[in-house]
Scaffold this active site. Structure first.
Site, PDB file in Angstrom:
ATOM      1  N   ARG A   1     -23.659  19.705 -15.458  1.00  0.00           N
ATOM      2  CA  ARG A   1     -23.856  19.857 -16.906  1.00  0.00           C
ATOM      3  C   ARG A   1     -25.190  19.294 -17.400  1.00  0.00           C
ATOM      4  NH1 ARG A   1     -19.458  15.465 -19.299  1.00  0.00           N
ATOM      5  NH2 ARG A   1     -20.390  13.604 -18.416  1.00  0.00           N
TER       6      ARG A   1
ATOM      7  N   GLU B   1     -43.591   0.849   6.746  1.00  0.00           N
ATOM      8  CA  GLU B   1     -44.818   0.064   6.594  1.00  0.00           C
ATOM      9  C   GLU B   1     -45.515   0.367   5.266  1.00  0.00           C
ATOM     10  OE1 GLU B   1     -48.275   1.064   9.158  1.00  0.00           O
ATOM     11  OE2 GLU B   1     -47.079   2.753   9.867  1.00  0.00           O
TER      12      GLU B   1
ATOM     13  N   GLU C   1       0.868  -1.190   0.000  1.00  0.00           N
ATOM     14  CA  GLU C   1       0.000   0.000   0.000  1.00  0.00           C
ATOM     15  C   GLU C   1       0.897   1.231   0.000  1.00  0.00           C
ATOM     16  OE1 GLU C   1      -3.486   0.776  -0.139  1.00  0.00           O
ATOM     17  OE2 GLU C   1      -2.423   2.674  -0.378  1.00  0.00           O
TER      18      GLU C   1
ATOM     19  N   LYS D   1     -17.106  10.323   5.130  1.00  0.00           N
ATOM     20  CA  LYS D   1     -18.266  10.999   4.533  1.00  0.00           C
ATOM     21  C   LYS D   1     -19.512  10.797   5.389  1.00  0.00           C
ATOM     22  CE  LYS D   1     -20.985   8.870   2.460  1.00  0.00           C
ATOM     23  NZ  LYS D   1     -20.911   8.315   1.130  1.00  0.00           N
TER      24      LYS D   1
ATOM     25  N   GLU E   1     -23.713  14.344  -2.272  1.00  0.00           N
ATOM     26  CA  GLU E   1     -23.536  14.089  -0.840  1.00  0.00           C
ATOM     27  C   GLU E   1     -22.811  15.254  -0.163  1.00  0.00           C
ATOM     28  OE1 GLU E   1     -23.662   9.210  -0.744  1.00  0.00           O
ATOM     29  OE2 GLU E   1     -21.716  10.173  -0.662  1.00  0.00           O
TER      30      GLU E   1
ATOM     31  N   TYR F   1     -23.043  10.888  -7.153  1.00  0.00           N
ATOM     32  CA  TYR F   1     -23.049  10.549  -5.728  1.00  0.00           C
ATOM     33  C   TYR F   1     -22.228  11.561  -4.910  1.00  0.00           C
ATOM     34  CZ  TYR F   1     -24.371   5.513  -6.284  1.00  0.00           C
ATOM     35  OH  TYR F   1     -24.995   4.326  -6.525  1.00  0.00           O
TER      36      TYR F   1
ATOM     37  N   THR G   1      -9.895   3.807  -0.114  1.00  0.00           N
ATOM     38  CA  THR G   1     -10.815   4.928  -0.289  1.00  0.00           C
ATOM     39  C   THR G   1     -11.922   4.931   0.762  1.00  0.00           C
ATOM     40  OG1 THR G   1     -10.392   4.987  -2.651  1.00  0.00           O
ATOM     41  CG2 THR G   1     -12.437   6.009  -1.899  1.00  0.00           C
ATOM     42  N   CYS G   2     -12.565   3.794   0.964  1.00  0.00           N
ATOM     43  CA  CYS G   2     -13.735   3.741   1.849  1.00  0.00           C
ATOM     44  C   CYS G   2     -13.394   4.244   3.241  1.00  0.00           C
ATOM     45  CB  CYS G   2     -14.276   2.309   1.896  1.00  0.00           C
ATOM     46  SG  CYS G   2     -15.601   2.121   3.089  1.00  0.00           S
TER      47      CYS G   2
ATOM     48  N   HIS H   1     -46.301  -0.769  12.696  1.00  0.00           N
ATOM     49  CA  HIS H   1     -46.924   0.541  12.850  1.00  0.00           C
ATOM     50  C   HIS H   1     -46.565   1.185  14.177  1.00  0.00           C
ATOM     51  CE1 HIS H   1     -49.911   3.579  11.987  1.00  0.00           C
ATOM     52  NE2 HIS H   1     -50.364   3.443  13.216  1.00  0.00           N
TER      53      HIS H   1
ATOM     54  N   CYS I   1     -16.403   6.484   2.089  1.00  0.00           N
ATOM     55  CA  CYS I   1     -17.651   6.166   2.797  1.00  0.00           C
ATOM     56  C   CYS I   1     -17.630   6.529   4.278  1.00  0.00           C
ATOM     57  CB  CYS I   1     -17.941   4.663   2.705  1.00  0.00           C
ATOM     58  SG  CYS I   1     -17.438   3.884   1.185  1.00  0.00           S
TER      59      CYS I   1
ATOM     60  N   ARG J   1     -27.842  10.811 -12.909  1.00  0.00           N
ATOM     61  CA  ARG J   1     -28.216  10.084 -14.126  1.00  0.00           C
ATOM     62  C   ARG J   1     -28.166   8.579 -13.837  1.00  0.00           C
ATOM     63  NH1 ARG J   1     -24.973   8.523 -18.388  1.00  0.00           N
ATOM     64  NH2 ARG J   1     -23.210   9.735 -17.620  1.00  0.00           N
TER      65      ARG J   1
HETATM   66  P1  NDP Z   1     -20.544   9.675 -10.637  1.00  0.00           P
HETATM   67  O1  NDP Z   1     -20.228   8.903 -11.851  1.00  0.00           O
HETATM   68  O2  NDP Z   1     -21.610   9.241  -9.711  1.00  0.00           O
HETATM   69  O3  NDP Z   1     -20.883  11.180 -11.064  1.00  0.00           O
HETATM   70  C1  NDP Z   1     -20.052  11.946 -11.864  1.00  0.00           C
HETATM   71  C2  NDP Z   1     -20.773  13.232 -12.177  1.00  0.00           C
HETATM   72  O4  NDP Z   1     -19.878  14.126 -12.843  1.00  0.00           O
HETATM   73  C3  NDP Z   1     -21.964  13.031 -13.088  1.00  0.00           C
HETATM   74  O5  NDP Z   1     -22.980  13.881 -12.674  1.00  0.00           O
HETATM   75  C4  NDP Z   1     -21.407  13.432 -14.456  1.00  0.00           C
HETATM   76  O6  NDP Z   1     -22.389  13.976 -15.297  1.00  0.00           O
HETATM   77  C5  NDP Z   1     -20.439  14.519 -14.083  1.00  0.00           C
HETATM   78  N1  NDP Z   1     -19.326  14.654 -15.029  1.00  0.00           N
HETATM   79  C6  NDP Z   1     -18.531  13.683 -15.521  1.00  0.00           C
HETATM   80  N2  NDP Z   1     -17.587  14.203 -16.332  1.00  0.00           N
HETATM   81  C7  NDP Z   1     -17.794  15.540 -16.351  1.00  0.00           C
HETATM   82  C8  NDP Z   1     -17.157  16.616 -17.000  1.00  0.00           C
HETATM   83  N3  NDP Z   1     -16.096  16.439 -17.779  1.00  0.00           N
HETATM   84  N4  NDP Z   1     -17.639  17.869 -16.804  1.00  0.00           N
HETATM   85  C9  NDP Z   1     -18.704  18.065 -16.001  1.00  0.00           C
HETATM   86  N5  NDP Z   1     -19.362  17.074 -15.352  1.00  0.00           N
HETATM   87  C10 NDP Z   1     -18.904  15.824 -15.532  1.00  0.00           C
HETATM   88  O7  NDP Z   1     -19.133   9.815  -9.893  1.00  0.00           O
HETATM   89  P2  NDP Z   1     -18.755  10.232  -8.429  1.00  0.00           P
HETATM   90  O8  NDP Z   1     -17.369  10.756  -8.543  1.00  0.00           O
HETATM   91  O9  NDP Z   1     -19.783  11.069  -7.787  1.00  0.00           O
HETATM   92  O10 NDP Z   1     -18.727   8.844  -7.667  1.00  0.00           O
HETATM   93  C11 NDP Z   1     -17.901   7.803  -8.188  1.00  0.00           C
HETATM   94  C12 NDP Z   1     -18.468   6.480  -7.781  1.00  0.00           C
HETATM   95  O11 NDP Z   1     -18.205   6.263  -6.408  1.00  0.00           O
HETATM   96  C13 NDP Z   1     -19.969   6.362  -7.921  1.00  0.00           C
HETATM   97  O12 NDP Z   1     -20.367   5.985  -9.186  1.00  0.00           O
HETATM   98  C14 NDP Z   1     -20.298   5.325  -6.892  1.00  0.00           C
HETATM   99  O13 NDP Z   1     -20.183   4.078  -7.494  1.00  0.00           O
HETATM  100  C15 NDP Z   1     -19.243   5.513  -5.837  1.00  0.00           C
HETATM  101  N6  NDP Z   1     -19.779   6.231  -4.671  1.00  0.00           N
HETATM  102  C16 NDP Z   1     -20.784   5.671  -3.962  1.00  0.00           C
HETATM  103  C17 NDP Z   1     -21.305   6.298  -2.867  1.00  0.00           C
HETATM  104  C18 NDP Z   1     -22.417   5.651  -2.119  1.00  0.00           C
HETATM  105  O14 NDP Z   1     -22.611   4.450  -2.270  1.00  0.00           O
HETATM  106  N7  NDP Z   1     -23.161   6.384  -1.316  1.00  0.00           N
HETATM  107  C19 NDP Z   1     -20.818   7.592  -2.421  1.00  0.00           C
HETATM  108  C20 NDP Z   1     -19.777   8.118  -3.248  1.00  0.00           C
HETATM  109  C21 NDP Z   1     -19.289   7.449  -4.327  1.00  0.00           C
HETATM  110  P3  NDP Z   1     -23.264  13.066 -16.287  1.00  0.00           P
HETATM  111  O15 NDP Z   1     -24.322  12.427 -15.462  1.00  0.00           O
HETATM  112  O16 NDP Z   1     -23.771  14.062 -17.257  1.00  0.00           O
HETATM  113  O17 NDP Z   1     -22.320  12.087 -16.877  1.00  0.00           O
END
Ligand code: NDP
Length: 455
Positions: free
Chosen positions: A201, A444, A35, A51, A184, A180, A42-43, A439, A48, A207
């Site tokens: 964007r 529920e 490491e 956060k 958050e 995400y 990361t977690c 309840h 996680c 999405r």
């Molecule tokens: P995500 O893929 O969830 O979101 C990335 C966001 O950035 C999207 O809204 C995307 O837009 C936008 N984006 C991507 N490229 C560009 C760009 N060049 N310019 C502007 N906007 C852009 O990634 P995250 O980094 O938020 O999280 C990564 C992963 O980590 C998640 O997919 C998830 O699996 C995990 N995670 C899980 C959590 C949980 O379980 N609670 C918490 C945090 C992370 P568009 O939709 O238009 O592509």
């Protein structure tokens, strides 16, 4: 003497790598793990765990306000950022120590330095220069924040790695992205008193999630005082001096803040790892291409977790690592099934989801019955908070099987974890109906929805 120094060399001591190392060692394998950062990945270190602790901190804002309706008098609450930041950092250090102890107790040899693959069975440790010959190599290096493609001034922003260590709480923060991480942290900092603007964007956040959840979350965020700028592509960041940065959007006025958090996705952490030279096929964003057994194109090299960009969630990485170790060293072959994985987004309000969204179910050719319920939680009747909970069941009309459950509101993550058991077992809507309601609770509603949505 064996031709190999170890049976398994794991690169990356995060969730997936640590689980694989411990299980493999338990099966009698000689295991070494490397490491380059802090043990825990990361977690534990920058994801996680810290956060979620921030999320807890942020929600006290509402607790103080809500208490008044129930007869409590609470003085004007004040918040001290360094106290939270340092308490969270201490907890992270404690957990990292536990991860280390777990590895040591399992008999895993730990090397705290960067490791690079030099061949199908060779790993070079960068600090010591040691070359380790391994029967199997497991790549579990996770992901890393990306601003892709880079924009001028992008380096003026911070990523989720740095957000945990801010020297002070800014008065204004811009959050770029609508996924995400962006959502958050936008919710956390808005509740800690920062004026947060989310620049995304797309025309809606998150999405890929069920459209009813996306829309309701978007509206709830606006009501909670978070400023949303949708359809806004940040194309340049400028330093105005005096600690203020300016984000320029392709359309609309520029916007200033002390901190710009860029949360535009993460990329698999494979750069400079020597994988391609060793013959390992990588995908378009650098992910290790693996089969269902997590094997790469080189039979002795496997990969688990975010570095494979399958489902980037901690429990998935842990399962993949466990399955790999049992299969390769324990004579117990099994594989992680990626079909049904529950997840939560720890926004406020929170999202819990498992299975198919309505849109995914339609695209997969299912004929559907949709059950939904939107209601004011009991607590809000007295606290006076304008708050709603939304629940949705996506049911296959032919088989009655519950294909997806989606919740927006308090404790959505906790509720969905339990519901995921039923959905994983293949529960039907009739099974939900046969379950006696508990309840009074919010959950529920999941077993009392009787009428399918019209049309
Ligand atoms: P995500 O893929 O969830 O979101 C990335 C966001 O950035 C999207 O809204 C995307 O837009 C936008 N984006 C991507 N490229 C560009 C760009 N060049 N310019 C502007 N906007 C852009 O990634 P995250 O980094 O938020 O999280 C990564 C992963 O980590 C998640 O997919 C998830 O699996 C995990 N995670 C899980 C959590 C949980 O379980 N609670 C918490 C945090 C992370 P568009 O939709 O238009 O592509």
């Amino acid at each position: 003497m064996s031709e190999f120094d170890v049976d398994l060399f794991v690169i990356g001591a995060g969730s997936g790598g640590t689980r694989a190392a411990r299980i493999a060692s338990g099966h009698g394998a000689r295991v070494m793990i490397a490491e380059e950062d802090r043990i825990g990945g990361t977690c534990v270190i920058r994801g996680c765990v810290p956060k979620k602790l921030f999320v807890y901190a942020s929600r006290f804002t509402e607790d103080f306000e809500d208490a008044a309706g129930f007869g409590w008098s609470v003085g004007k609450p004040t918040f001290d950022w360094p106290t939270l930041r340092d308490a969270v950092a201490n907890e992270v250090t404690r957990l990292s120590g536990l991860y280390r102890k777990g590895l040591e107790a399992a008999g895993v040899s730990i090397r705290e330095e960067r490791a690079v693959v030099e061949g199908p069975h060779e790993v070079r440790l960068q600090k010591s220069g040691d070359l380790i010959r391994a029967r199997h190599i497991l790549v579990a290096t996770g992901g890393w924040p990306a601003f892709d493609p880079p924009i001028p001034g992008g380096e003026l922003g911070i990523s989720s790695n740095e957000v945990f260590h801010l020297p002070s709480l800014p008065s204004r923060m811009l959050v770029v992205g609508g996924g995400y991480i962006a959502l958050e942290f936008a919710c956390v900092f808005a509740r800690l008193g920062v004026a947060v603007t989310l620049l995304h964007r797309g025309d809606n956040v998150l999405r890929g999630f069920d459209e009813d959840i996306r829309t309701r979350l978007r509206d709830a965020l606006s009501h909670a005082g978070l400023s949303l700028r949708l359809g806004c592509t940040v194309d340049r960041i400028e330093d105005l001096g005096g600690g203020v940065k300016r984000a320029h959007c392709a359309s609309g006025a520029p916007i200033d803040a002390e901190v710009i958090l860029v949360a535009t996705g993460r990329r698999p952490h494979t750069a400079g790892l020597g994988l391609e030279q060793a013959g390992v096929k990588l995908g378009p964003i650098g992910q290790v291409i693996v089969d269902r057994e997590s094997a790469s194109s080189v039979p002795s090299i496997h990969a688990v977790g975010d570095v494979t960009n399958r489902i980037n969630l901690t429990p998935v990485a842990i399962r993949e690592g466990h399955a790999f170790a049992d299969t390769t060293f324990g004579g117990k072959p099994w594989r992680m099934e990626h079909g049904l994985v529950a997840s939560a987004v720890f926004t406020t309000p929170e999202i819990g989801t498992v299975g198919l969204s309505e849109q995914q179910a339609i695209a997969a050719g299912h004929e559907l019955r949709i059950f939904e319920s939107g209601f004011r939680p009991m607590k809000a009747t007295i606290s006076g908070r304008q708050e709603r909970i939304y629940m949705k069941l996506v049911v296959d009309a032919k088989t009655d099987k519950v294909l997806g459950v989606h919740i927006l509101g308090h404790d959505a993550g906790e509720i969905i974890q339990a519901v995921a058991i039923a959905v994983t077992m293949g529960a039907t809507k009739a099974d939900f109906d046969a379950t006696i309601a508990l309840h009074p609770s919010a959950a529920e509603e999941l077993v009392t929805m009787r009428t399918a949505r019209a049309g």
